[in-house]
Write a protein that holds these residues in place. Structure first.
Motif, PDB file in Angstrom:
ATOM      1  N   MET A  54      80.639  17.118 139.537  1.00  0.00           N
ATOM      2  CA  MET A  54      79.467  16.735 138.749  1.00  0.00           C
ATOM      3  C   MET A  54      78.720  15.597 139.407  1.00  0.00           C
ATOM      4  O   MET A  54      77.485  15.633 139.550  1.00  0.00           O
ATOM      5  N   TYR A  55      79.437  14.579 139.831  1.00  0.00           N
ATOM      6  CA  TYR A  55      78.772  13.428 140.435  1.00  0.00           C
ATOM      7  C   TYR A  55      78.187  13.759 141.796  1.00  0.00           C
ATOM      8  O   TYR A  55      77.173  13.181 142.203  1.00  0.00           O
ATOM      9  N   LEU A  56      78.794  14.686 142.502  1.00  0.00           N
ATOM     10  CA  LEU A  56      78.201  15.150 143.753  1.00  0.00           C
ATOM     11  C   LEU A  56      76.866  15.837 143.463  1.00  0.00           C
ATOM     12  O   LEU A  56      75.868  15.617 144.166  1.00  0.00           O
ATOM     13  N   LEU A 102      85.008  23.729 136.396  1.00  0.00           N
ATOM     14  CA  LEU A 102      84.135  23.351 137.505  1.00  0.00           C
ATOM     15  C   LEU A 102      82.691  23.769 137.232  1.00  0.00           C
ATOM     16  O   LEU A 102      81.745  23.029 137.526  1.00  0.00           O
ATOM     17  N   GLY A 103      82.530  24.975 136.645  1.00  0.00           N
ATOM     18  CA  GLY A 103      81.197  25.457 136.314  1.00  0.00           C
ATOM     19  C   GLY A 103      80.516  24.574 135.281  1.00  0.00           C
ATOM     20  O   GLY A 103      79.314  24.286 135.382  1.00  0.00           O
ATOM     21  N   ALA A 107      77.127  22.454 136.130  1.00  0.00           N
ATOM     22  CA  ALA A 107      75.900  22.635 135.345  1.00  0.00           C
ATOM     23  C   ALA A 107      75.509  21.348 134.633  1.00  0.00           C
ATOM     24  O   ALA A 107      74.309  21.060 134.455  1.00  0.00           O
ATOM     25  N   TYR A 108      76.511  20.568 134.228  1.00  0.00           N
ATOM     26  CA  TYR A 108      76.213  19.318 133.518  1.00  0.00           C
ATOM     27  C   TYR A 108      75.530  18.310 134.431  1.00  0.00           C
ATOM     28  O   TYR A 108      74.792  17.437 133.962  1.00  0.00           O
ATOM     29  N   ALA A 109      75.770  18.426 135.739  1.00  0.00           N
ATOM     30  CA  ALA A 109      75.099  17.544 136.696  1.00  0.00           C
ATOM     31  C   ALA A 109      73.583  17.682 136.588  1.00  0.00           C
ATOM     32  O   ALA A 109      72.839  16.696 136.674  1.00  0.00           O
ATOM     33  N   LEU A 110      73.104  18.918 136.399  1.00  0.00           N
ATOM     34  CA  LEU A 110      71.666  19.141 136.234  1.00  0.00           C
ATOM     35  C   LEU A 110      71.153  18.458 134.976  1.00  0.00           C
ATOM     36  O   LEU A 110      70.108  17.797 134.988  1.00  0.00           O
ATOM     37  N   GLY A 111      71.889  18.608 133.869  1.00  0.00           N
ATOM     38  CA  GLY A 111      71.479  17.994 132.614  1.00  0.00           C
ATOM     39  C   GLY A 111      71.411  16.482 132.699  1.00  0.00           C
ATOM     40  O   GLY A 111      70.448  15.861 132.235  1.00  0.00           O
TER      41      GLY A 111
END
Length: 408
Positions: A54-56, A102-103, A107-111
């Motif tokens: 996510m942080y990546l 992981l998915g 996806a949460y990285a975008l949010g």
């Protein structure tokens, strides 16, 4: 009767959204890790791959969204992010394997890139100057308040009904907090509102400021980047590994939830105190004090490997220290770089910091898996905190050619 400044309503809305996006989506979700690990047969290293991913993703996306916030409506982007994160909260309780986890985090990285700290600090910096430190402290407190309430509930529900039902139950209030406050968001203050909160209308800090091109040519830009990256390695490293560490100590989920409650309660105090103090004293000095508190917490965490009675002291010192450092990072960047390129510059800092945070999450988990103990990663955290204290002493406010430099 004097009308309440609109900026405070904006701050309330952003804070409620942050309760959900970070208080639940980041800081409470790790309470479910032990249950997920047991159900899917995953190691601690396996699980920490997910938030590290996510942080990546945030690191890659942050400069893009920082640029977009300088040019498009932050309000509209924040709404899209809220809808996206609400869908992910609804999905989380139904994940079935590591790939789903992981998915979710990918996806949460975008949010979070579109609706997390960047747009909120961007908007707060537009709406506040004289009280910016207090406003940022209040806003950042939202994630701690959310976690201090939700972590114990998540721990109790997980122990009584399992992590899936706990996640499904808590998702609904989180979704409401993501979406309903969006109605209060406004992009920019009017001329009258600006005079109320700022020293003078059309202050050069808003209209000019340092550009990204000039910022990257100055040494202090990189010194501050190194400092904040070191801190984020430690901050994210403990946030996403603390529940796994407590599990190593054979604390049950309810006990871990109580530790989390104290940890995030102290972070509430830290964000308010350091934010308020930064409106009175020099921000760099206040940041040094907060990093010193974080360093003490890291040392106590390392010592807790041999003496678990120090865990209460860890929760207090690390909770207040990490939150103070987190708050002051945002305030120092805003104080030094607010202006027409602020969104882009904030995006660059967020990119580097999240890369460091991702590295912290992953390495701490991997070292634990390799050596069966947190001794090495906790020692690394102490070294990085001390290094951040030293590099912070070298940071100076950037020179802004051709504009008036203001200090809040």
């Amino acid at each position: 009767m004097r009308k309440i400044y609109t900026g405070w309503w904006i701050l309330l809305a952003l804070s409620l959204i942050y309760v959900a996006s970070n208080g639940f989506g980041i800081n409470t979700i790790p309470v479910f890790y032990p249950g997920i690990s047991k159900d899917f047969g995953l190691t601690k290293g396996d699980i920490t791959q997910a938030p590290s991913l996510m942080y990546l993703g945030i690191a890659i996306l942050s400069p893009i969204f920082g640029y977009l916030f300088d040019r498009f409506s932050a309000k509209n982007l924040l709404l899209l992010a809220g809808i996206w994160m609400a869908l992910l909260f609804w999905f989380f309780a139904s994940i079935q394997n590591l790939q789903h986890l992981l998915g979710y985090y990918g996806a949460y990285a975008l949010g979070l890139s579109m609706g997390g700290v960047i747009p909120s600090i961007f908007l707060i910096s537009r709406w506040f100057k004289k009280r910016r430190g207090l406003a940022v402290g209040i806003f950042l407190n939202a994630s701690s308040i959310g976690a201090s309430i939700l972590s114990p509930i998540a721990g109790q529900l997980s122990q009584a009904r399992g992590w899936r039902e706990a996640a499904a139950t808590l998702a609904w209030p989180a979704i409401a907090l993501l979406l309903l406050p969006q109605l209060l968001i406004k992009n920019t203050p009017s001329e009258t509102e600006r005079i109320y909160e700022f020293d003078i209308p059309n202050t050069p800090e808003i209209l000019e400021g340092i550009t990204i091109g000039r910022a990257i040519k100055q040494r202090d830009f990189y010194v501050l980047l190194i400092t904040t990256a070191s801190l984020w390695f430690c901050i994210n490293g403990i946030l996403f590994n603390k529940d796994l560490y407590l599990n190593d100590l054979q604390l049950d989920t309810a006990q871990a939830g109580r530790f989390g409650g104290l940890f995030f309660f102290c972070s509430i105090i830290g964000k308010l105190f350091f934010g308020w103090l930064s409106d009175i004293l020099d921000k760099k000095k206040v940041m040094f004090f907060s990093v010193a508190c974080l360093t003490l917490g890291a040392i106590l965490l390392r010592l807790s490997l041999q003496n678990t009675q120090l865990l209460i002291a860890v929760a207090i010192a690390f909770g207040a220290g990490y939150s103070g450092a987190f708050t002051m990072i945002q305030l120092l960047i805003a104080d030094y770089y607010a202006g027409k390129s602020y969104g882009t510059i904030l995006g660059v800092f967020t990119m580097i910091d999240t890369l460091a945070g991702s590295l912290g999450i992953g390495l701490i988990g991997k070292f634990r898996a390799m050596y069966g103990t947190y001794e090495i990663p906790f020692t690394i955290m102490v070294v990085l905190c001390v290094s951040a204290l030293l590099t912070l002493l070298l940071v100076r406010k950037p020179r802004v050619k051709g504009t008036l430099t203001t200090t809040s």
